[in-house]
Design an enzyme around this catalytic site. Structure first.
Site, mmCIF file in Angstrom:
data_model
loop_
_atom_site.group_PDB
_atom_site.id
_atom_site.type_symbol
_atom_site.label_atom_id
_atom_site.label_comp_id
_atom_site.label_asym_id
_atom_site.label_seq_id
_atom_site.Cartn_x
_atom_site.Cartn_y
_atom_site.Cartn_z
ATOM 1 N N PHE A 186 0.809 -1.226 0.000
ATOM 2 C CA PHE A 186 0.000 0.000 0.000
ATOM 3 C C PHE A 186 0.838 1.270 0.000
ATOM 4 O O PHE A 186 0.361 2.344 -0.346
ATOM 5 C CB PHE A 186 -0.950 0.041 1.212
ATOM 6 C CG PHE A 186 -1.835 -1.164 1.328
ATOM 7 C CD1 PHE A 186 -2.150 -1.927 0.213
ATOM 8 C CD2 PHE A 186 -2.375 -1.525 2.559
ATOM 9 C CE1 PHE A 186 -2.966 -3.047 0.314
ATOM 10 C CE2 PHE A 186 -3.193 -2.634 2.677
ATOM 11 C CZ PHE A 186 -3.483 -3.402 1.551
ATOM 12 N N LYS B 158 -14.027 2.504 11.115
ATOM 13 C CA LYS B 158 -13.595 3.301 12.252
ATOM 14 C C LYS B 158 -12.257 2.773 12.787
ATOM 15 O O LYS B 158 -11.964 1.605 12.528
ATOM 16 C CB LYS B 158 -14.665 3.315 13.344
ATOM 17 C CG LYS B 158 -14.716 2.023 14.193
ATOM 18 C CD LYS B 158 -15.681 2.147 15.302
ATOM 19 C CE LYS B 158 -15.043 2.199 16.657
ATOM 20 N NZ LYS B 158 -14.513 0.953 17.206
ATOM 21 N N ASP C 188 -13.466 4.341 21.739
ATOM 22 C CA ASP C 188 -13.728 3.058 21.083
ATOM 23 C C ASP C 188 -15.224 2.778 20.943
ATOM 24 O O ASP C 188 -15.656 2.188 19.954
ATOM 25 C CB ASP C 188 -13.059 1.930 21.895
ATOM 26 C CG ASP C 188 -13.104 0.584 21.177
ATOM 27 O OD1 ASP C 188 -12.797 0.550 19.978
ATOM 28 O OD2 ASP C 188 -13.466 -0.425 21.813
ATOM 29 N N HIS D 230 -20.496 4.135 18.440
ATOM 30 C CA HIS D 230 -21.682 3.287 18.606
ATOM 31 C C HIS D 230 -22.727 3.871 19.565
ATOM 32 O O HIS D 230 -23.907 3.899 19.263
ATOM 33 C CB HIS D 230 -21.287 1.894 19.112
ATOM 34 C CG HIS D 230 -20.208 1.243 18.300
ATOM 35 N ND1 HIS D 230 -20.114 1.368 16.932
ATOM 36 C CD2 HIS D 230 -19.162 0.449 18.657
ATOM 37 C CE1 HIS D 230 -19.076 0.678 16.491
ATOM 38 N NE2 HIS D 230 -18.475 0.115 17.526
ATOM 39 N N LYS E 199 -15.911 -2.963 29.157
ATOM 40 C CA LYS E 199 -15.359 -4.282 28.851
ATOM 41 C C LYS E 199 -15.397 -5.111 30.134
ATOM 42 O O LYS E 199 -15.367 -4.568 31.235
ATOM 43 C CB LYS E 199 -13.893 -4.162 28.422
ATOM 44 C CG LYS E 199 -13.655 -3.194 27.284
ATOM 45 C CD LYS E 199 -13.866 -3.842 25.943
ATOM 46 C CE LYS E 199 -13.533 -2.927 24.806
ATOM 47 N NZ LYS E 199 -14.565 -2.862 23.773
HETATM 48 C C1 BG6 Z 1 -15.936 -2.333 18.066
HETATM 49 C C2 BG6 Z 1 -14.984 -1.981 19.173
HETATM 50 O O1 BG6 Z 1 -16.181 -1.209 17.257
HETATM 51 O O2 BG6 Z 1 -17.155 -2.802 18.625
HETATM 52 C C3 BG6 Z 1 -14.727 -3.187 20.043
HETATM 53 O O3 BG6 Z 1 -13.750 -1.514 18.625
HETATM 54 C C4 BG6 Z 1 -16.042 -3.739 20.549
HETATM 55 O O4 BG6 Z 1 -13.890 -2.843 21.141
HETATM 56 C C5 BG6 Z 1 -17.016 -3.973 19.403
HETATM 57 O O5 BG6 Z 1 -15.768 -4.953 21.234
HETATM 58 C C6 BG6 Z 1 -18.401 -4.353 19.926
HETATM 59 O O6 BG6 Z 1 -19.218 -4.725 18.859
HETATM 60 P P1 BG6 Z 1 -20.440 -5.720 19.054
HETATM 61 O O7 BG6 Z 1 -21.094 -5.782 17.717
HETATM 62 O O8 BG6 Z 1 -19.867 -7.025 19.495
HETATM 63 O O9 BG6 Z 1 -21.315 -5.115 20.119
#
Ligand code: BG6
Length: 485
Positions: free
Chosen positions: A89, A142, A229, A234, A335
Site C-alpha cells: 500500500f 472506524k 472506542d 456506537h 469491557k
Molecule cells: C468495536 C470496538 O467497534 O465494537 C470493540 O472496537 C467492541 O472494542 C465492538 O468490542 C463491539 O461490537 P459488538 O457488535 O460485538 O457489540
C-alpha cells in the site's frame, strides 16, 4: 441487486476481512443478492496468487460457524468472483496492477479494511494510478481519527479524491437489524411516537456491556480507551436513533441531517460538572461465567506499570432541545462486564397521582429494547392481580415482543451483510456523514479535555461486575437506578 459493481478489499488478509467481510459477501451471494457480474478482489501485500487466496477463503468460510451448512453450488459461484491482487500500500507504482484489473464503465467500491493511517495514502495512490472516477465509492472503517483535528485530517485527505456522496463511513452498529428496527418502532407506531418526549418520559438508559476484555489489543486500546472506542461512535449513534426528530423521509440525507442536529444539541460536559456527569473505570481481575479473568494491567501485551486508560464509561447526558429538556440520558459501556448486552430502556414518568399504593415506586412503565442478544422488546406494565380475596391490588407484568420472526428471514443477518449491500446499492442511509463525525468528536473532545483538566483517575471495578460503584452513585444521586433484569 446492483449491476456493474466490483469490490476491492484492501487488507484482505486482515482480521476484519476474514472474520466479517468475506463471510458477509458469501452470505449475500447465497441469498442471491450479488449481481451475476460482480467481481471481488482481495488486496494485500503478501506474495500469493489468486488460487492460493481462494483456497484460504474456502477454508476460512468452512471454519466460520455462522456459515452453517456448506453449499458447494454457492461456493462454486462465489469463488469465481474472487481474485487476489498483491500491492504494497505504501508503493505508489504497485497500484498500476489494480488499474489493469478495473473495467471501464463499472463502478468500483474500495473497502479500506486497513489502519486509518493508510486511508489518505491509499486514496492518493488510487487516484494517481487512475483508479478513481466520479462513480467510484470508498468505504472507511472506524476509527476515523483520534479527535476532531485528526478526523478532519483523515476526512480531508479522503475528500480530495472522493466526494462526500461516494464516501461510506462504517459504524457497524447501524448495520444491526435491531438498530434499524428502532426507526420502525419509533416512526411506524403512533402510540409510541406520540409519547416520545419529556411530557411522558422520565429518563432513558443506553447500555452496551461486553464480557470480552481488550482481546489482545492492549497497545492500541491503551491509547484509545472506551470513550473513543465505543461512545464516540456506537453509543452516540444509538442515542441518535433513539432521540432524533422524525426525518421527513427515509432518505439518507434526511436521516443523517436529523442525527447531526441531535449531536449538536448534546450539552457539553465541562470541567466544573465532569465528576457529576461522567465516570471512568478500569477492570481489575475477577470472574466471568465462572472462570477467572485477569485485570486490564495484567492483559497480554501490557508493558506499562500503570495506566489511567478507561475500559468503562458511564455518562449522564442532556439534549438541549424542546423535546428532551429535563430528560437525562444515562449511557454506560464497558469491557469485562457481567453480561454481553446492548439495550435501550425508556423509563416513563409516574402517574401524577397513585390510586394503587402497593405499586408505588414500581409503577413506571418501562420499555426495554434489547438490541443484542435475545433481540426484542419488553413493555413493563401494571395490571390487576387475579384474585377474589383482594379487591383491587396490582402487579407488574411484562408484554414481550420477540424480534426474531420465524416467518421472515430464518436468521438475523450480520451487520456487515446489510452494510455491504447498501454500499453496493449506493444508499448512504446507514453510514455516518462527515458532519456527524465532526459533531461527535467535538463533544467527546470536550469531555476528554475535562477529564484531563481535572486529572480524573479511573475507578477500579472487578471483571464480571456491572462497573465501578461510582457509576451507581451517578444515577442514584438523581433518585434513579440502572435497569437490571
Ligand atoms: C468495536 C470496538 O467497534 O465494537 C470493540 O472496537 C467492541 O472494542 C465492538 O468490542 C463491539 O461490537 P459488538 O457488535 O460485538 O457489540
Amino acid at each position: 441487486m446492483s449491476n456493474n459493481i466490483d469490490l476491492v478489499v484492501f487488507g484482505a488478509r486482515g482480521d476484519l476481512a476474514r472474520r466479517k467481510l468475506f463471510p458477509a459477501l458469501y452470505q449475500l451471494d447465497r441469498a442471491g443478492l450479488l449481481s451475476d457480474s460482480t467481481r471481488i478482489a482481495g488486496v494485500a501485500r503478501e506474495a500469493i496468487d489468486s488460487a492460493a487466496f481462494i483456497q484460504q477463503i474456502e477454508s476460512l468460510l468452512k471454519d466460520t460457524p455462522e456459515i452453517g451448512e456448506w453449499d458447494e453450488k454457492v461456493w462454486a459461484k462465489f469463488s469465481r468472483r474472487l481474485h487476489y491482487i498483491k500491492i504494497d500500500f505504501s508503493q505508489k507504482k504497485e497500484f498500476a496492477v489494480l488499474n489493469q484489473w478495473i473495467v471501464n464503465r463499472r463502478t468500483v467500491i474500495y473497502y479500506l479494511a486497513t489502519p486509518p493511517s493508510l486511508f489518505g495514502p491509499i486514496c492518493k495512490h488510487l487516484n494517481d494510478a487512475d483508479c478513481v472516477d466520479k462513480t467510484s465509492r470508498i468505504v472507511l472503517e472506524k476509527p476515523i481519527g483520534h479527535d476532531l483535528e485528526s478526523s478532519e485530517q483523515v476526512n480531508g485527505d479522503v475528500g480530495k479524491y472522493f466526494s462526500e456522496r461516494n464516501i461510506y463511513r462504517i459504524d457497524h452498529y447501524l448495520g444491526k437489524e435491531t438498530v434499524q428496527n428502532l426507526l420502525a418502532l419509533r416512526f411506524a407506531n403512533r402510540m409510541i411516537n406520540s409519547q416520545w418526549d419529556n411530557s411522558c418520559i422520565d429518563h432513558v438508559q443506553i447500555t452496551a456491556a461486553e464480557t470480552v476484555g481488550i482481546e489482545g489489543r492492549w497497545t492500541y486500546y491503551d491509547k484509545v480507551g472506551q470513550l473513543r472506542d465505543m461512545v464516540q461512535n456506537h453509543l452516540l449513534q444509538l442515542l441518535c436513533m433513539v432521540a432524533m426528530e422524525p426525518p421527513s423521509s427515509l432518505q439518507a440525507d434526511e436521516i443523517r441531517g436529523e442525527k447531526v442536529k441531535l449531536l449538536r444539541a448534546l450539552r457539553p460536559i465541562d470541567e466544573d460538572r465532569v465528576e457529576e456527569y461522567a465516570v471512568r473505570g478500569q477492570y481489575s481481575a475477577g470472574w466471568i461465567s465462572g472462570s477467572p479473568v485477569v485485570g486490564y494491567m495484567q492483559e497480554e501485551g501490557c508493558e506499562s506499570d500503570s495506566s489511567n486508560n478507561e475500559t468503562y464509561v458511564a455518562l449522564k447526558v442532556h439534549i438541549d432541545n424542546w423535546r428532551w429538556a429535563g430528560v437525562p440520558f444515562y449511557l454506560r459501556t464497558g469491557k469485562r462486564m457481567q453480561d454481553k448486552v446492548t439495550q435501550v430502556v425508556i423509563v416513563y414518568k409516574d402517574n401524577p397521582h397513585s390510586l394503587f399504593p402497593e405499586t408505588d415506586g414500581e409503577a413506571n412503565n418501562k420499555l426495554v429494547i434489547r438490541l443484542q442478544p435475545n433481540e426484542g422488546i419488553q413493555l413493563e406494565m401494571v395490571s390487576k392481580k387475579q384474585s377474589l380475596k383482594e379487591r383491587l391490588s396490582t402487579e407488574k407484568r411484562t408484554l414481550n415482543l420477540d424480534f426474531f420472526d420465524s416467518s421472515g428471514d430464518s436468521r438475523i443477518a450480520d451487520a456487515y451483510e446489510r452494510l455491504l449491500l447498501e454500499v453496493m446499492k449506493g444508499d448512504q442511509w446507514l453510514f455516518v456523514s462527515r458532519d456527524e463525525i465532526d459533531a461527535s468528536w467535538r463533544w467527546c473532545d470536550r469531555l476528554l479535555a475535562s477529564w484531563r483538566g481535572k486529572k480524573i483517575p479511573t475507578k477500579s471495578y472487578s471483571a464480571g461486575s456491572w462497573g465501578p460503584s461510582k457509576a451507581e452513585i451517578l444515577i442514584e444521586n438523581d433518585g434513579r437506578s440502572w435497569y437490571e433484569e
